[in-house]
Design an enzyme around this catalytic site. Structure first.
Site, mmCIF file in Angstrom:
data_model
loop_
_atom_site.group_PDB
_atom_site.id
_atom_site.type_symbol
_atom_site.label_atom_id
_atom_site.label_comp_id
_atom_site.label_asym_id
_atom_site.label_seq_id
_atom_site.Cartn_x
_atom_site.Cartn_y
_atom_site.Cartn_z
ATOM 1 N N ASN A 250 39.059 51.204 33.547
ATOM 2 C CA ASN A 250 39.925 50.039 33.706
ATOM 3 C C ASN A 250 39.470 49.030 32.656
ATOM 4 O O ASN A 250 38.463 48.359 32.829
ATOM 5 C CB ASN A 250 39.773 49.493 35.132
ATOM 6 C CG ASN A 250 40.636 48.278 35.391
ATOM 7 O OD1 ASN A 250 41.350 47.804 34.499
ATOM 8 N ND2 ASN A 250 40.579 47.768 36.602
ATOM 9 N N ARG B 148 43.682 52.930 34.071
ATOM 10 C CA ARG B 148 44.634 51.950 34.561
ATOM 11 C C ARG B 148 45.347 51.392 33.331
ATOM 12 O O ARG B 148 44.697 50.877 32.423
ATOM 13 C CB ARG B 148 43.881 50.845 35.276
ATOM 14 C CG ARG B 148 44.800 49.790 35.785
ATOM 15 C CD ARG B 148 44.004 48.697 36.409
ATOM 16 N NE ARG B 148 44.869 47.914 37.265
ATOM 17 C CZ ARG B 148 44.425 47.080 38.184
ATOM 18 N NH1 ARG B 148 43.144 46.956 38.374
ATOM 19 N NH2 ARG B 148 45.260 46.393 38.904
ATOM 20 N N HIS C 288 50.160 45.253 40.301
ATOM 21 C CA HIS C 288 49.268 45.679 41.400
ATOM 22 C C HIS C 288 49.794 46.935 42.086
ATOM 23 O O HIS C 288 49.508 47.200 43.254
ATOM 24 C CB HIS C 288 49.092 44.567 42.470
ATOM 25 C CG HIS C 288 48.279 43.400 41.998
ATOM 26 N ND1 HIS C 288 48.593 42.104 42.300
ATOM 27 C CD2 HIS C 288 47.152 43.354 41.254
ATOM 28 C CE1 HIS C 288 47.705 41.282 41.755
ATOM 29 N NE2 HIS C 288 46.813 42.036 41.120
ATOM 30 N N LEU D 107 45.483 39.923 47.906
ATOM 31 C CA LEU D 107 44.940 38.593 47.599
ATOM 32 C C LEU D 107 43.560 38.744 46.968
ATOM 33 O O LEU D 107 42.550 38.855 47.671
ATOM 34 C CB LEU D 107 44.856 37.753 48.884
ATOM 35 C CG LEU D 107 46.129 37.668 49.730
ATOM 36 C CD1 LEU D 107 45.878 36.846 50.989
ATOM 37 C CD2 LEU D 107 47.286 37.083 48.932
ATOM 38 N N ARG E 286 45.887 31.231 37.764
ATOM 39 C CA ARG E 286 47.313 31.222 37.368
ATOM 40 C C ARG E 286 48.134 30.458 38.401
ATOM 41 O O ARG E 286 47.852 30.554 39.593
ATOM 42 C CB ARG E 286 47.847 32.658 37.265
ATOM 43 C CG ARG E 286 47.237 33.460 36.131
ATOM 44 C CD ARG E 286 47.606 34.935 36.224
ATOM 45 N NE ARG E 286 46.477 35.744 36.619
ATOM 46 C CZ ARG E 286 46.542 37.036 36.925
ATOM 47 N NH1 ARG E 286 47.693 37.677 36.876
ATOM 48 N NH2 ARG E 286 45.460 37.699 37.278
ATOM 49 N N ILE F 72 40.039 38.557 48.682
ATOM 50 C CA ILE F 72 40.244 37.496 49.675
ATOM 51 C C ILE F 72 40.853 38.085 50.950
ATOM 52 O O ILE F 72 40.413 37.785 52.062
ATOM 53 C CB ILE F 72 41.146 36.379 49.091
ATOM 54 C CG1 ILE F 72 40.492 35.771 47.846
ATOM 55 C CG2 ILE F 72 41.438 35.325 50.144
ATOM 56 C CD1 ILE F 72 41.394 34.814 47.062
ATOM 57 N N GLU G 51 40.671 41.047 52.203
ATOM 58 C CA GLU G 51 39.766 41.910 52.976
ATOM 59 C C GLU G 51 38.603 41.140 53.592
ATOM 60 O O GLU G 51 38.070 41.533 54.624
ATOM 61 C CB GLU G 51 39.185 43.017 52.065
ATOM 62 C CG GLU G 51 40.218 44.033 51.643
ATOM 63 C CD GLU G 51 39.719 44.927 50.523
ATOM 64 O OE1 GLU G 51 38.502 45.161 50.422
ATOM 65 O OE2 GLU G 51 40.560 45.393 49.728
ATOM 66 N N GLU H 270 41.998 51.025 44.116
ATOM 67 C CA GLU H 270 42.840 51.410 42.967
ATOM 68 C C GLU H 270 42.199 52.545 42.168
ATOM 69 O O GLU H 270 42.896 53.409 41.643
ATOM 70 C CB GLU H 270 43.071 50.178 42.078
ATOM 71 C CG GLU H 270 43.963 49.153 42.748
ATOM 72 C CD GLU H 270 43.662 47.729 42.327
ATOM 73 O OE1 GLU H 270 42.549 47.238 42.608
ATOM 74 O OE2 GLU H 270 44.537 47.093 41.722
HETATM 75 P P1 AMP Z 1 39.301 40.906 43.670
HETATM 76 O O1 AMP Z 1 40.057 40.405 42.471
HETATM 77 O O2 AMP Z 1 40.133 41.737 44.602
HETATM 78 O O3 AMP Z 1 37.972 41.526 43.340
HETATM 79 O O4 AMP Z 1 38.937 39.591 44.531
HETATM 80 C C1 AMP Z 1 38.126 38.589 44.005
HETATM 81 C C2 AMP Z 1 38.262 37.331 44.861
HETATM 82 O O5 AMP Z 1 37.875 37.635 46.218
HETATM 83 C C3 AMP Z 1 37.388 36.180 44.410
HETATM 84 O O6 AMP Z 1 38.191 35.027 44.198
HETATM 85 C C4 AMP Z 1 36.454 35.932 45.562
HETATM 86 O O7 AMP Z 1 36.256 34.574 45.745
HETATM 87 C C5 AMP Z 1 37.220 36.490 46.742
HETATM 88 N N1 AMP Z 1 36.335 36.845 47.855
HETATM 89 C C6 AMP Z 1 35.438 37.847 47.931
HETATM 90 N N2 AMP Z 1 34.771 37.782 49.113
HETATM 91 C C7 AMP Z 1 35.269 36.712 49.791
HETATM 92 C C8 AMP Z 1 35.015 36.102 51.055
HETATM 93 N N3 AMP Z 1 34.091 36.587 51.885
HETATM 94 N N4 AMP Z 1 35.730 35.022 51.401
HETATM 95 C C9 AMP Z 1 36.663 34.514 50.573
HETATM 96 N N5 AMP Z 1 36.954 35.039 49.381
HETATM 97 C C10 AMP Z 1 36.271 36.119 48.988
#
Ligand code: AMP
Length: 394
Positions: free
Chosen positions: A9, A94, A182, A210, A242, A330, A332, A380
């Site tokens: 990726n 990807r 996505h 998210l 963004r 976010i 998860e 992914e």
């Molecule tokens: P991703 O792009 O899917 O890897 O997600 C990254 C985002 O997930 C970042 O903005 C992190 O702040 C958020 N994130 C990861 N763990 C948590 C959590 N426990 N609570 C809130 N946001 C989280």
């Protein structure tokens, strides 16, 4: 000898990778996962094995590792030493854009690469890096079979009305359409629902991806029927950096009244807006949730407000809603954001089960909830590995 697949990726300054083993019957498992980050500035390499133990951690100067080709050499060298006795049989990538035509992954050959090159203008910030990684593999291992998996492909099942803008029709013919992104994440969720949540798998589902990039997808009977992202990955929800959906007149205003250049506007829209721009603190949701600052609160409030608006719009596309699924960083991990979103979605029949939400699901709505809510982790990389295995008949 045991076979493995490499999943790549490639971004503007990073090359992420995963290595999957191919057991004869069971699901593929990651043997190694890592990334070279900071390409062009301060390159560094981190990788872990399947159990999460660090197997390499090092830094270079930009003279030592200048770009993706050298980064790939380092990854291949690691594989050679760490995955001793195993043989690499295919590489899956990807690739952000498959244009209007590709609704399936594609085996790479010279003709395919030429077609993907022609799509660079549709995703100038991402596609060149994805293709550079393909070329780097071709250079390092010319005989290696490679597969491109597109972030747009899953959405090609949408009706043409869903990807049309109200511009003169000639622009649609020239490729200015809603593509949606996505897609590998949504495809993975759609493929996972029959085992995790069989009662909703063929229903009307909105998935909220998210993460630092964020979007939502309306899925009916496992197929994409609508998406919050459009021609580019700027549309729809507000994201880490963004702004999401906004009046295109703002871009004209910035150009004509504020005298910003196209490059400055690009920088504003991709890197300086969203949670970061509004809060003035950062784009990490964890930091904002822990902050007392009024503008951190404001940024979270708008993040949730935009999700709830988009949820209403996608429920309308589906003609009703059976389930809402949260995924990505976010979605998860943040019970608080899920709670705020679900509270605003009560009118759609979602009744949150607070204890289940705090525990992370998978089901986070009460048994009597007319519309259910779920947490389903996305993957992914595994989706790309599955496509690569299937297309190459491995
Ligand atoms: P991703 O792009 O899917 O890897 O997600 C990254 C985002 O997930 C970042 O903005 C992190 O702040 C958020 N994130 C990861 N763990 C948590 C959590 N426990 N609570 C809130 N946001 C989280």
């Amino acid at each position: 000898m045991e076979k493995v697949i490499l999943v790549l990726n490639a971004g503007s300054s990073s090359l992420k990778f995963s290595v999957f083993e191919l057991p004869a019957s069971a699901e593929m498992r990651p043997l190694a996962i890592g990334q070279v980050e900071g390409l062009g500035t301060a390159p560094r390499f981190k990788a872990k094995d399947g159990e999460g133990n660090t197997i390499v951690e090092r830094r270079w100067t930009t003279a030592e590792v200048a770009g993706p080709a050298q980064a790939l050499q380092e990854i291949i060298a690691l594989l050679r030493s760490h995955l001793e006795g195993r043989v690499l049989v295919g590489v899956g990538h990807r690739v952000v854009h498959g244009g209007p035509d590709y609704s399936e992954p594609l085996r790479i050959d010279a003709a395919a690469l030429e077609k993907l090159d022609a799509l660079v203008p549709l995703a100038p910030l991402h596609q060149p890096h994805n293709l550079a990684a393909i070329r780097a593999v071709q250079q390092a291992r010319p005989e290696m079979p490679q597969v491109a998996c597109f972030d747009t492909a899953f959405h090609r099942t949408q009706e043409s009305i869903a990807d049309l803008y109200g511009l003169p029709y000639e622009y649609y013919e020239r490729g200015i359409r809603r593509y949606g992104f996505h897609g590998l994440s949504y495809e993975y969720i759609a493929a996972t629902l029959p085992s995790v949540a069989p009662e909703i798998a063929d229903g009307r589902v909105v998935v909220a991806h998210l993460g630092s990039g964020a979007s939502m997808c309306a899925i009916h009977d496992g197929r994409s029927v609508g998406s919050s992202m459009g021609f580019t990955a700027l549309d729809g929800l507000m994201m880490g950096t963004r702004p999401g959906n906004m009046d295109p007149g703002i871009v004209l205003y910035l150009l004509q009244q504020e005298g910003l250049s196209a490059k400055q506007i690009e920088d504003l829209l991709y890197k300086r807006s969203g949670l970061l721009g509004l809060s003035g603190i950062g784009n990490d949701m964890r930091v904002l949730l822990a902050s007392e600052a009024p503008r951190a609160r404001l940024a979270i409030e708008l993040f949730v407000y935009r999700i709830s608006r988009e949820l209403g719009a996608l429920a309308a596309v589906l003609g009703g809603l059976d389930a809402l699924v949260f995924t990505a960083g976010i979605g998860e991990n943040s019970a608080r954001i899920r709670q705020l979103v679900c509270e605003k979605a009560r009118w759609l029949g979602i009744e949150l089960d607070a204890a289940a939400n705090d525990q992370g699901g998978p089901r986070i709505s009460r048994p009597e909830s007319r519309t259910s809510a779920w947490v389903v982790p996305t993957n992914e990389e595994l989706m790309i590995a599955r496509h690569t295995r299937q297309l190459l008949s491995l």
